[in-house]
Design a protein around this motif. Structure first.
Motif, PDB file in Angstrom:
ATOM      1  N   GLY A 111       0.787  -1.223   0.000  1.00 43.08           N
ATOM      2  CA  GLY A 111       0.000   0.000   0.000  1.00 43.08           C
ATOM      3  C   GLY A 111       0.816   1.268   0.000  1.00 43.08           C
ATOM      4  N   LEU A 112       2.098   1.169  -0.319  1.00 45.84           N
ATOM      5  CA  LEU A 112       2.974   2.344  -0.283  1.00 45.84           C
ATOM      6  C   LEU A 112       2.587   3.378  -1.340  1.00 45.84           C
ATOM      7  CD1 LEU A 112       5.579   3.704   0.839  1.00 45.84           C
ATOM      8  CD2 LEU A 112       6.840   2.454  -0.945  1.00 45.84           C
ATOM      9  N   GLY A 113       2.277   2.905  -2.536  1.00 48.50           N
ATOM     10  CA  GLY A 113       1.999   3.821  -3.635  1.00 48.50           C
ATOM     11  C   GLY A 113       3.277   4.398  -4.215  1.00 48.50           C
ATOM     12  N   ARG A 114       3.106   5.183  -5.277  1.00 50.11           N
ATOM     13  CA  ARG A 114       4.271   5.753  -5.959  1.00 50.11           C
ATOM     14  C   ARG A 114       4.322   7.274  -5.871  1.00 50.11           C
ATOM     15  NH1 ARG A 114       4.269   1.841 -11.390  1.00 50.11           N
ATOM     16  NH2 ARG A 114       4.396  -0.126 -10.196  1.00 50.11           N
ATOM     17  N   MET A 118       5.516   9.570  -0.427  1.00 49.85           N
ATOM     18  CA  MET A 118       5.561   8.244   0.191  1.00 49.85           C
ATOM     19  C   MET A 118       6.846   7.513  -0.161  1.00 49.85           C
ATOM     20  SD  MET A 118       2.934   7.769   2.165  1.00 49.85           S
ATOM     21  CE  MET A 118       2.754   5.998   2.370  1.00 49.85           C
ATOM     22  N   GLN A 119       7.285   7.655  -1.404  1.00 44.17           N
ATOM     23  CA  GLN A 119       8.555   7.052  -1.800  1.00 44.17           C
ATOM     24  C   GLN A 119       9.720   7.663  -1.031  1.00 44.17           C
ATOM     25  OE1 GLN A 119       9.463   4.617  -4.441  1.00 44.17           O
ATOM     26  NE2 GLN A 119       7.343   3.970  -4.121  1.00 44.17           N
ATOM     27  N   ALA A 122       9.761   6.216   2.367  1.00 40.95           N
ATOM     28  CA  ALA A 122      10.249   4.839   2.304  1.00 40.95           C
ATOM     29  C   ALA A 122      11.769   4.803   2.232  1.00 40.95           C
ATOM     30  CB  ALA A 122       9.635   4.129   1.100  1.00 40.95           C
ATOM     31  N   ARG A 123      12.358   5.669   1.415  1.00 40.78           N
ATOM     32  CA  ARG A 123      13.824   5.704   1.306  1.00 40.78           C
ATOM     33  C   ARG A 123      14.458   6.098   2.634  1.00 40.78           C
ATOM     34  NH1 ARG A 123      12.465   7.825  -3.796  1.00 40.78           N
ATOM     35  NH2 ARG A 123      12.623   9.958  -3.033  1.00 40.78           N
ATOM     36  N   LEU A 124      13.890   7.106   3.297  1.00 36.25           N
ATOM     37  CA  LEU A 124      14.423   7.540   4.585  1.00 36.25           C
ATOM     38  C   LEU A 124      14.326   6.415   5.614  1.00 36.25           C
ATOM     39  CD1 LEU A 124      15.330   9.649   6.709  1.00 36.25           C
ATOM     40  CD2 LEU A 124      12.903  10.246   6.977  1.00 36.25           C
ATOM     41  N   MET A 145      10.794   1.367  -5.967  1.00 38.96           N
ATOM     42  CA  MET A 145      11.889   2.189  -5.454  1.00 38.96           C
ATOM     43  C   MET A 145      13.243   1.557  -5.777  1.00 38.96           C
ATOM     44  SD  MET A 145      12.521   3.230  -1.447  1.00 38.96           S
ATOM     45  CE  MET A 145      12.683   1.509  -0.926  1.00 38.96           C
ATOM     46  N   VAL A 146      13.361   0.255  -5.586  1.00 38.06           N
ATOM     47  CA  VAL A 146      14.618  -0.440  -5.888  1.00 38.06           C
ATOM     48  C   VAL A 146      14.891  -0.435  -7.383  1.00 38.06           C
ATOM     49  CG1 VAL A 146      15.811  -2.661  -5.791  1.00 38.06           C
ATOM     50  CG2 VAL A 146      14.466  -1.873  -3.832  1.00 38.06           C
TER      51      VAL A 146
END
Length: 330
Positions: A111-114, A118-119, A122-124, A145-146
């Motif tokens: 459910g992260l989304g793009r 939010m990305q 996620a990286r942090l 992200m990867v």
């Protein structure tokens, strides 16, 4: 290569005893980072599946636009709706870092989304988790992200990536690997290209592979195929359940690594592949049991009550909670 007896016995050593000796939290503290405006089911399925597998505590770190809905799904989840679009991610660094310090494993992606914000969160959060030497599971849009920047996870041995068919193809292309390569070795090649992370390639049978560079201090080159029967219908959300199950085994692995369940009998480098294999065994059994009851009409929600009984089917009735289990560990 199928699941060997030795590997199966190693998996069982990760499972916490059910004999009253552990206090709350020692059977796993899990967090899922995900949940934005349009996606509330995925982080719920991942986090509640962690509890259904046997984790003690399950957190969801999400956007306020998703937090209310996720809270309403279950009072058993601890929801942190702190990922606000208007907040600069570094401003939340200390808050997220403090939260992670109380946990064993982080699942990023359901459910992260793009959306950019939010990305960025996620990286942090992944960076902070790596600094704390946490085990991590990357699924769904965390794999996006990867794909965009493989360096975010490259060379981190405590990571498990769980791509489906489409996500795996995109990951291969991002790493300049032909997606049509030998299916028996391609997951191993992706693992090597990412510096030894564990790849769980979902499919008709699940392929779990880890291959570290020859220069690595603890070189690994292992591929396991899990082909136990699953359900005949693939539901959206099934991968989120798998992430939650794998995350729980990784949380147990963290405690195993720290000697909470007794003196470790193997190194921490084994824990990601053991957890991924265990997750596939339980998930496929869960899916089969739900399909046997509901048939064509099965939905992901039907699978949740089956996780515990599937766990017992795979690992034995009682799941190692009594005197026999203690003798086996000693």
């Amino acid at each position: 290569m199928t699941v060997s007896k030795k590997l199966f016995e190693q998996i069982k050593l990760l499972i916490p005893p059910l004999n009253g000796t552990l206090h709350k939290g020692q059977a796993g503290r899990v967090a899922v980072l995900g949940g934005a405006l349009d996606y509330t089911g995925a982080p719920f399925f991942a986090s509640i599946s962690a509890l259904r597998t046997g984790a003690d505590l399950s957190h969801v770190i999400c956007s306020p636009t998703a937090g209310g809905a996720i809270k309403s799904y279950s009072p058993d989840l601890i929801v942190h709706p702190i990922l606000r679009e208007e907040i600069h991610p570094p401003d939340l660094e200390s808050t997220i870092d403090g939260l992670l310090s109380r946990l064993h494993v982080l699942i990023i992606g359901p459910g992260l989304g793009r959306e950019d914000y939010m990305q960025a969160f996620a990286r942090l959060t992944l960076t902070l988790a790596k600094k704390q030497d946490m085990y991590v599971v990357l699924d769904a849009d965390a794999l996006w992200m990867v794909q965009k920047d493989p360096e975010t996870i490259k060379g981190y041995p405590k990571a498990v990536l769980t791509p489906n068919l489409v996500e795996f193809k995109r990951l291969c292309e991002a790493l300049n690997i032909d997606p049509k390569s030998d299916p028996k070795t391609i997951a191993s090649r992706v693992s090597l290209a990412l510096g030894g992370v564990t790849i769980l390639q979902k499919g008709a049978s699940d392929i779990i592979s880890v291959k570290t560079p020859d220069s690595a201090s603890e070189h690994q080159d292992e591929t396991v195929e899990v082909d136990v029967p699953g359900g005949s219908k693939r539901c959206g959300g099934q991968g989120d359940i798998l992430s939650g199950i794998v995350g729980t085994f990784l949380a147990w692995g963290k405690n195993y690594e720290n000697g909470v369940y007794g003196e470790p009998k193997f190194g921490s480098t084994r824990i990601p592949i053991l957890s991924a294999v265990a997750g596939c065994l339980v998930m496929r059994t869960t899916s089969r049991r739900a399909f046997e009851k509901e048939g064509r009409g099965v939905v992901t929600q039907d699978m949740l009550p089956e996780i515990g009984v599937a766990f017992s089917e795979v690992f034995g009735a009682g799941s190692f909670g009594g005197e026999k289990e203690q003798k086996a560990r000693s």
